[in-house]
Every structure is written in structure tokens, then in C-alpha cells.
Design a protein around this motif. Sequence first.
Motif, short mmCIF file in Angstrom:
data_model
loop_
_atom_site.label_atom_id
_atom_site.label_comp_id
_atom_site.label_asym_id
_atom_site.label_seq_id
_atom_site.Cartn_x
_atom_site.Cartn_y
_atom_site.Cartn_z
N UNK A 36 -2.93 8.34 -1.97
CA UNK A 36 -4.11 8.34 -2.83
C UNK A 36 -3.89 9.25 -4.05
N UNK A 39 -1.92 7.68 -6.63
CA UNK A 39 -2.69 6.74 -7.44
C UNK A 39 -3.64 7.45 -8.40
N UNK B 37 6.63 7.26 2.04
CA UNK B 37 7.33 6.53 0.99
C UNK B 37 6.94 5.06 0.96
N UNK B 39 4.15 3.81 1.69
CA UNK B 39 2.78 3.59 1.21
C UNK B 39 2.71 3.54 -0.32
N UNK B 40 3.69 4.17 -0.98
CA UNK B 40 3.58 4.34 -2.43
C UNK B 40 3.57 3.02 -3.23
N UNK B 42 2.22 0.28 -2.53
CA UNK B 42 1.01 -0.51 -2.30
C UNK B 42 0.08 -0.42 -3.50
N UNK B 43 -0.63 -1.50 -3.75
CA UNK B 43 -1.62 -1.45 -4.82
C UNK B 43 -2.82 -0.63 -4.33
N UNK B 44 -3.64 -0.20 -5.26
CA UNK B 44 -4.82 0.61 -4.93
C UNK B 44 -5.71 -0.14 -3.95
N UNK B 45 -5.88 -1.43 -4.18
CA UNK B 45 -6.76 -2.23 -3.32
C UNK B 45 -6.20 -2.30 -1.89
N UNK B 47 -4.16 -0.13 -0.49
CA UNK B 47 -4.18 1.20 0.10
C UNK B 47 -5.56 1.53 0.67
N UNK B 48 -6.61 1.18 -0.10
CA UNK B 48 -7.95 1.56 0.34
C UNK B 48 -8.42 0.75 1.54
N UNK B 49 -7.70 -0.33 1.85
CA UNK B 49 -8.07 -1.14 3.02
C UNK B 49 -7.44 -0.61 4.31
N UNK B 547 2.75 -1.07 -9.72
CA UNK B 547 1.49 -1.02 -8.96
C UNK B 547 0.45 -2.03 -9.45
N UNK B 548 0.62 -2.55 -10.66
CA UNK B 548 -0.37 -3.47 -11.20
C UNK B 548 0.05 -4.93 -11.15
N UNK B 593 -2.97 -6.91 -12.79
CA UNK B 593 -4.09 -6.14 -13.33
C UNK B 593 -3.81 -5.85 -14.80
N UNK B 596 -7.55 -1.62 -15.59
CA UNK B 596 -8.14 -1.35 -14.28
C UNK B 596 -9.41 -2.16 -14.08
N UNK B 597 -9.95 -2.77 -15.14
CA UNK B 597 -11.16 -3.59 -15.00
C UNK B 597 -10.87 -5.08 -14.99
#
Lengths: 169, 676
Positions: A36, A39, B37, B39-40, B42-45, B47-49, B547-548, B593, B596-597
Motif C-alpha cells: 500500500x 502505491x 515483492x 505484491x508490488x 499488483x494494480x491498486x484495485x 491489492x485492495x481486494x 501499475x496502470x 488507466x 487515476x480517474x
Amino acid sequence: MRLLTLLLLSVCVWFAGSARAQENSQSREFQLKTAYLFHFAELAQWPTTKPVTICLQGHSLLRAYLPVLEGQQINGNAVHVNLADAPDITQCSILFLSDLAGLTPVLTEQARLHHVLLVGDVENFANHGGMVQFTLRDNRLKLVVNLAAVKSADLKLSSKLLRMAEIIE
Amino acid sequence: MLINRYLRQFAYFCSGLCLANMQVLAQGNPADIEATNELLPLSWEELTELEVSSLARQEQTVKDSPAAAFVITSEDIRRSGATSLPEVLRMVPGMNVAKINAWNWAVSARGFNDLYANKLQVMIDGRSIYDPLISGVYWGQQNPSLPDIERIEVLRGPSGSLWGANAVNGTINIITRSARDTQGGLLNAGGGTEERGFGGIRYGQKLSESTFLRGTISTMVRDASIDLAGRQDTHDTGDTETANFRLDSQLSAQDKLMLEANVSRYRLGGYYIGKTSTTAPLWQNDDFGRDGVTGSLQGNWSHRTDSGHDWRLNMAFTQTEWQLAVNRMSRSHYDLDFQHTLPAIIDNHKLMWGLNYQNIADSFDNTLTLGFEPNQFTQHNVGVFLQDQIDLTDDLKLTIGNRVEHFTFTGWETEPNARLLWTPNKQHSLWAAVSRAVVLPNRAQHSIRLFKQIPDTNRFFEAKANPDMLTENLLAYELGWRWQVSTSFDIDSALFYNIYDRMQGTKFTSVTYNNPIFGTIKQATVANYRQVDSYGLELAVNYRVNPDWRLQASYSANQFSVNYDKNQPWFRDPLTEEHFNPQHNVSLRSLYNLTSEIELDAWARYVDEVYIDRRSIPAYISLDLRLGWHPHKNLELSISGQNLLDNQHPEFSDVLYIPVASQIQRGYLAQISWHF
């Protein structure tokens, strides 16, 4: 006396052992927090562009994993990690605090002046002037963001991050 | 005093030991560093899942499983722009997905695709949704709200020992989100040229610290299309309404309870089944449509003992009612499943066993055109399975399992399998499997009586059931290789060789020439006539450029050799004809992406030519594009274009002409989703 020693010793070893049993899920939690933070280096926007330095203050299991981020590239810039016991806050872009005691008025004022994103994982961190707080909810990491504190430090957080965060104004 | 000092000393020693323990943690072992390592990239989406900790049984990731597995995440579903389940399945290598009309799909794995494809087990939260009348899924009658789906796990190849008969060419597990993860409100709505309008509202409420409830209602209206000749409207418009409730409760530290209720109603057009009558007109061709209601209740209770035993009890009751102009069905389907996973009592062995009971009772209002004899029937099926996972060495795992079942239709059946997984290092894993699986004959094969005009002639056709129908048997050999080239690049491949025995075939058995009313009637009957061998290759490649930006590609190829007497008067049988299946399938997805929007997603697919009903359906390339925008943290707007490369193209057809086949038209779609 020998019996008591044995008894105490076994309690002690059992205690140490159970600490180890928690290790797995705890280490996973801090691995996720490390990812996190990586990111955040991308999702936060500082007033001036410079390489992102992540600092850690206090005793946290995060110390074991943060070195993984050293030198990792984000948008072509390398991320740095500063694990000094008392980091010079002016050199930090992100400061992780392991406890509420570290979150002094002096520190929050410094963070505001030097545009440092204050991140923590203790309860009420965001309520007490911290900016981004990790919280464990339903077996997932969630974020609590104190948007006023973030804004006052001239920082911007991406809507991608804010979308999944709980925001306190 | 002495004791006091002694205790104090001991406390120091003890805290020292704990501290030493902490110190070990603080250094971080190489495996933990490696895990971080991984985990890095992964996209933000993504990761948060991720969950912080999971139960042992669920910890087995795709990477560890000795089978051809693929997982579709909620992020994949959202960014596909898809509005129905089968569309989403197109991204899985080895899946054959073809749209017949707005509400009917042919979905299969590893070939044998058809509207009545019978070799796929499909479950929602463990409740089977495949229809015992046809051993397939009526996809138009299954319309779960897509935002409620957490992930879809797809296994290609047989897994009969775990999932029972019909888990032959594949198993699909649709897993919906826990009520705990869906607190608050969600409103989603959309509309466009083909997907006329759809929308739903979901609300989740915390009932207590450990109990959560949510409800979703959703609806959908689809536009009609044009027939394969490009001349006539196919009237395949229609609408569905669905209500779903789910309760999740952590009863205690050891016990978890999930209750789910679902009601779905549908009115679907595009069924040109027609009516046969003994008085003129003998045959009346019209669009009568299909209406129905399906309701289900389900409960799942899991208990984990302190000693590490996992018990799980699952009950499901489904009531299905539908009517066509020529028949009406009412069916109760009751399922009871019990599963027990043992802790590692014996070294290196992980045992799991289970029992299941199924009761299916149906009744039909028969007509001259379509009937099922007897018109009331009850099946009782029971099964027991046992599986053992043995760690032969540190990097070699053997899984052996068997299921024995007793069916009302065919008696005793057995579905054993053996799987070997070799993981020489972190980059590579290889697996091999040998399995047997069976396809249970369905109620239609056992009892159908279909009497209709042969299209464009004045002769009639009568399909007769075969009460002696046996199972179709499969012996499958599989090989797989997963290669993690780098943290951002991985390749998953599988090879299979399938030997099918006693496959169904339909042939004309007799002709009646001088029926006083109908004149010429050709009779056809289904039986276990054929042997088929099939082999193929499946590839899936994942590449995270940064990442995007994520790219995902899949490719599959298959070949068939069908062994039967070509001189017999065969009815064109979709289930075994090799040319019903495209030889090559390609899917390419890009998830990007822009900021970010703003998200820009593209999906291109190639499907090879097929022949159905002596008609060629040409190879096609289709392209979907989606632009998503998040103007506010709780708001998502998107526009998408589907099948952009041509005005319309056919994807499939249906030999029996019950749902009329239509062409798939270019569609534009706008969607809004708001969390509150």
C-alpha cells in the motif's frame, strides 16, 4: 521450586510459541501495508516533484518489509526508504508512525510545513491529526483519510485512493 | 520474598524470549520478503481486494492447484463492460461461448458447444444452476446482479470426484460477495441500443457486530435482433427481474453461517416453437415466448473445531416454474451436501470426504407438440467422495480422489482421478492428471416427445426418448505448465487428450408414410452411439506493463475425431459433430488507466468458423471498447461499444429451432454506478 520453574518455563514457551503462530497472518498484514505504501508514492501528489522517501518512526513489524521498496521505480523515479530511528522529517515524503505518542503537535506542524504524508495503523490516528490510517475491516485493509489534514499539507490524494477510503472531514 | 524475586527474574527471562521472537520477525525471512515483492506489481484495485488472512481450505491459489484453472475477478467483470454472465466467460481460455439470441447462449469448455451443451457444472455459491431437464444451463434465466459477484472460478477438464456428474469438461463456481463486504448502498443503471435498459439497487445493513444482511433487486430489458438471413426480426426481446438476499454471520469463533434467497422472473421472446394440431392448420408457427419464475433458498454452515477439523453443511432448495405455449413445467430441486476436511493427522496426508443427496421432482403439462413421459417423475441421487492430498516430497504433491454415486436413471457410477503437481522452484509448476467423469442422461433424453413440422416442408418430425440411455463416459489425460517469467509476466498452459465413450447420437429410426392426419412422419431417437476423441491446447498470458496497464491474452485450439457409422441416417447432432466447434479461439484484453480517474479498456476476440445445421457461420473478429470515468469517489460513469467491427454477425444457431437464432448486433451502452 523446580516444579514452579518448569511450569513457568512451559507457560513462557507456550506464550512465545503462540506469538509465532500469529506471525503468519501478521506478516501478511504488514506485507500488504508495504505494498500500500508503495502505491501511496504514486497516488499522492506533492507540491514539488522529487524522489519519494518513505520513513518509519517507532517499532513496527513494517521495518522488516520496507527495505523491499528501496530502489523500486514508480513513474520512472526510484523510491527510497529511510529506516533511521529518528528520521529527519524534512527528508521524508511519507512518514509511517507506529504509535499515537509520536503524533505530537510539533510533528504534525512540521509535516504540514514540509508536505509529509503521515501514515499510521493505530486506532484514532486520523482523528488525532494523522492523514492516512490503516484499519482492519472484514479481513481486508481499509483506509481512513483525514482530508483536512492532507489538504493543509498541500498534498493531493488520487481519487482512486479516496474511492475506497472512509473520509473524515 | 524469595519467591517474589524469583518471579521477577523469570518475568525478565520470559519477556526476553518474546522479544527475541519479535527480533526474528523484525528481520523478515526470505520467503516473506519474496511474498512482499510479489505484491508490488499488483494494480491498486487488485491489492485492495486482497484478504489479510484466509481459511486453510481456501488458501490454495490457482497457482498451487493441479488443474487448468482460471479466475475472473470483480475488477475483470467491471472493466469488461459485460452485462451478462456468458459474456464474461469469453475471457477464459478453452471456454466456448456463443450467443444464439438475446437470452440464449451456447456455453461449453473444450468443445461440444451447443444450446444443450451437457458437460459443464455451474454453481452460484455452491448451488448448482444447471438444469436437470437438459443437463445444461438456461443462461437467460440466470441473471445475478454482476456487481454482487466477487469472483468466478473456472476449472476446465473433469472434476467429477469433487463436483459430481456433469463436471466433465469444466466447472464454473460463481462466488458472490459476502454481505459483510457490501454494506451501504449501490445503485447501478444503464442502457443502450441492444441492452435496452438494466439497473439494480443494493443495500447492506449491519445487524450486529458479527451479522450482516444485504438485498439486491435488479432488472433488465433487451432488444430484439435480426435472423441469420438478415431479413426478419427475431422478436427475442424480453425482460427479467431478480431479487436476492444474503445474510452472513460469524456465529462464533468456529462457526459461520450464510443464508441466501433468490427470486427471478423472466419473460423472454424469440421462441418460435410453433404448435402442432390434429386439426388444420396442422402446424402454426409463431413467437410464443417463454415465461417463468425461479426461486431458491440456500443455507451454508461451516464449523472449524479447535483441533483443525472443518465441517461444512450446505442445503439448497430451488423451485422452477416456466411455461411455453406447448408445455408447462413445475420442479422442486433439493440438494444436501456435507463435507469434512481433516487436519493432518497422518504425516503428509490431507484428507477430505463428503456426502450428498439430491431430490428432483418435476411435473409437466404435456401437449401434442412437446411432452415428457411420464409427466411426473422424481429422481433420488446420492453420492460419497473421498480425496487425499499427499506431500510425496517438498515439491511433489499427489492428489487422489474418487466419488461413487447412485442415480435413479443409471444406477452406480464412479468418478476417480489422480493428479500430480511438481513445483521445482518458484518460477515453474508442472502438473499432470488422469480422470474419469460421467455425463448423466437428462430427463429430456429419458422422456421427451417432440412432434413438429420439419421447417420449410410439409412433413413432420418426431423425436422419441430413450429410457435406456446410459451415461456418457470420459477418460481424460491432462498436462499443465505454469511459468512465472517475472513478477509482471506469467504464462499458463494446458494440454488435454479426452476419450469419450457412449456419446449420445440421434438417428432417424423409422418413417411413417401414410399417417391419416400428418402424412409423412420421420422418427428419430437418441442413444449412446458414438466414440469421440478430442485433444487441444490452452494458453493464458498475463503481462503487467506497469501499475496502470495490464494485458491479458488467451488462445485455445482443439481437434476432434469422431468414430461412428457414417452410413446411418443420422440426425444432425450438435453434441458430437466436430465442426460445431471453432478450432481456434483468441482473446486479447487491455486494461489501461489513462489517469487515476479515467480507464480505457479494449477487448478483441477471434472465433474460428463453425458449421451448424449445414450452414457455415464464418469466422469473426469482434472488438469491445470501454471508457470509464470516476468523477467522484462514489461515482462511476462508463460508455462502451460492443461488437464494433460490423453491423451484425451470427455466432451460433440451434438445430431444433426452439429459440430462434439471431445475429449479434453492434451495441452502444452507457452505465452509471453510485455508492451511497
